[in-house]
Each structure stands twice: as C-alpha cells, then as structure tokens.
Design a protein around this motif. Structure first.
Motif, short mmCIF file in Angstrom:
data_model
loop_
_atom_site.label_atom_id
_atom_site.label_comp_id
_atom_site.label_asym_id
_atom_site.label_seq_id
_atom_site.Cartn_x
_atom_site.Cartn_y
_atom_site.Cartn_z
N ALA A 108 0.82 -1.20 0.00
CA ALA A 108 0.00 0.00 0.00
C ALA A 108 0.86 1.26 0.00
O ALA A 108 0.59 2.22 -0.73
CB ALA A 108 -0.92 -0.01 1.21
N ASP A 109 1.91 1.26 0.80
CA ASP A 109 2.80 2.43 0.91
C ASP A 109 4.24 1.94 1.02
O ASP A 109 4.49 0.89 1.62
CB ASP A 109 2.46 3.26 2.16
CG ASP A 109 1.01 3.69 2.20
OD1 ASP A 109 0.24 3.05 2.94
OD2 ASP A 109 0.66 4.64 1.48
N TRP A 110 5.17 2.74 0.48
CA TRP A 110 6.58 2.39 0.49
C TRP A 110 7.40 3.49 1.12
O TRP A 110 7.07 4.68 1.00
CB TRP A 110 7.09 2.20 -0.94
CG TRP A 110 6.47 1.07 -1.70
CD1 TRP A 110 5.37 1.14 -2.52
CD2 TRP A 110 6.90 -0.28 -1.71
NE1 TRP A 110 5.10 -0.10 -3.04
CE2 TRP A 110 6.03 -1.00 -2.57
CE3 TRP A 110 7.94 -0.98 -1.10
CZ2 TRP A 110 6.17 -2.36 -2.83
CZ3 TRP A 110 8.07 -2.34 -1.35
CH2 TRP A 110 7.20 -3.01 -2.20
N GLY A 111 8.50 3.09 1.76
CA GLY A 111 9.49 4.05 2.18
C GLY A 111 10.44 4.38 1.04
O GLY A 111 10.31 3.84 -0.07
N GLN A 112 11.40 5.23 1.33
CA GLN A 112 12.33 5.67 0.29
C GLN A 112 13.50 4.72 0.13
O GLN A 112 14.24 4.82 -0.86
CB GLN A 112 12.84 7.09 0.60
CG GLN A 112 14.01 7.16 1.56
CD GLN A 112 13.65 6.82 2.99
OE1 GLN A 112 12.49 6.74 3.36
NE2 GLN A 112 14.67 6.61 3.82
N GLY A 113 13.68 3.83 1.07
CA GLY A 113 14.73 2.83 0.99
C GLY A 113 16.00 3.24 1.73
O GLY A 113 16.29 4.42 1.92
N THR A 114 16.74 2.21 2.14
CA THR A 114 18.04 2.42 2.77
C THR A 114 19.02 1.41 2.18
O THR A 114 18.71 0.24 2.01
CB THR A 114 17.95 2.29 4.30
OG1 THR A 114 19.21 2.62 4.89
CG2 THR A 114 17.53 0.89 4.74
N GLN A 115 20.21 1.89 1.84
CA GLN A 115 21.18 1.06 1.13
C GLN A 115 21.94 0.17 2.12
O GLN A 115 22.45 0.65 3.15
CB GLN A 115 22.18 1.95 0.37
CG GLN A 115 23.30 1.19 -0.31
CD GLN A 115 22.83 0.40 -1.52
OE1 GLN A 115 22.09 0.92 -2.36
NE2 GLN A 115 23.25 -0.86 -1.63
N VAL A 116 22.03 -1.10 1.78
CA VAL A 116 22.87 -2.04 2.52
C VAL A 116 23.90 -2.59 1.55
O VAL A 116 23.55 -3.10 0.48
CB VAL A 116 22.02 -3.20 3.10
CG1 VAL A 116 22.92 -4.28 3.67
CG2 VAL A 116 21.06 -2.67 4.15
N THR A 117 25.16 -2.46 1.91
CA THR A 117 26.25 -2.95 1.07
C THR A 117 27.11 -3.89 1.89
O THR A 117 27.61 -3.52 2.95
CB THR A 117 27.10 -1.80 0.54
OG1 THR A 117 26.26 -0.88 -0.19
CG2 THR A 117 28.19 -2.31 -0.38
N VAL A 118 27.24 -5.12 1.39
CA VAL A 118 28.03 -6.15 2.08
C VAL A 118 29.25 -6.44 1.22
O VAL A 118 29.13 -6.98 0.12
CB VAL A 118 27.21 -7.42 2.31
CG1 VAL A 118 28.02 -8.42 3.13
CG2 VAL A 118 25.89 -7.11 2.99
N THR A 119 30.40 -6.07 1.73
CA THR A 119 31.62 -6.25 0.96
C THR A 119 32.82 -6.32 1.88
O THR A 119 32.82 -5.73 2.96
CB THR A 119 31.81 -5.10 -0.05
OG1 THR A 119 33.01 -5.32 -0.81
CG2 THR A 119 31.91 -3.76 0.65
N SER A 120 33.83 -7.04 1.45
CA SER A 120 35.06 -7.12 2.22
C SER A 120 36.04 -6.08 1.71
O SER A 120 37.14 -5.94 2.26
CB SER A 120 35.67 -8.52 2.12
OG SER A 120 35.83 -8.90 0.78
#
Length: 120
Positions: A108-120
C-alpha cells in the motif's frame, strides 16, 4: 498521508550484522501488516519478510530464513529488520512497506529505501 522512513543501512563485511528500522507516520500503524523488501541493482524488487499487525505471524523469503528477523514495536510505530550473517548477495536497497503482498510484489505504501552494502 502515510509516510515511512527507513534507517540503519550501511556498509558491512560478510558475516556482519545490521538492524534496519522503519518509522511510520500519518496512519494507524497498529492496523498495518508490515513488510521489508529489497532491490539489488539491475534486479526486480523482492520480498524479504513480513509481520502481521499484532506481530503474531511472520514470514520470510527462503534465503533469509534463519538469518533475518522482523519485529515491530507498535508503541513506537516502528518495524525492524535484524540481519545477521550478511552475505554479498544481500547488497541491495531495502524498503519497508505497509500491507505487503508477496506475489506479485505489491504494497500500500513504500518508504524511500536504505542502502545495505556487504563487501570485504
């Protein structure tokens, strides 16, 4: 108008953990089922986890089961996603949503998002 604001994303090494938060305003949070989705670069948005409005029932995508935990605090109008044992494939923008549907991906409704980056 319902607003959702995610936070808690960032850069983490493989095997690490993050906790995402999503604060909901402008609606009656207690009445919403809530969900988390993610979208990696060049891929379609996919379901991650959901929780019913009372918090009694949770669902997870198969690849997240056992590593991710969704929870909510209705007094704080907040839904959380605890992510453990993160893998590079978990790199994506994570979105929270109200009244989520899994297939097709819809909410119904969405947030703007948050970035998750998994890296070594």
């Amino acid at each position: 108008q319902v607003q959702l604001v995610e936070s808690g994303g960032g850069l983490v090494q493989p095997g690490g953990s993050l906790r995402l938060s999503c604060v909901v305003s402008g609606g009656v949070f207690n009445y919403y089922d809530m969900g988390w989705f993610r979208q990696a670069s060049g891929k379609e948005r996919e379901f991650v986890a959901s929780i019913t409005w009372r918090g009694g029932t949770t669902m997870y995508a198969t690849s997240m089961k056992g590593r991710f935990t969704i929870s909510r605090d209705n007094a704080k109008n907040t839904v959380y996603l605890q992510m453990n044992d993160l893998k590079p494939d978990d790199t994506a923008v994570y979105y929270c949503a109200t009244n989520p549907q899994v297939a097709p991906v819809r909410a119904a409704d969405w947030g703007q998002g948050t970035q998750v980056t998994v890296t070594s």
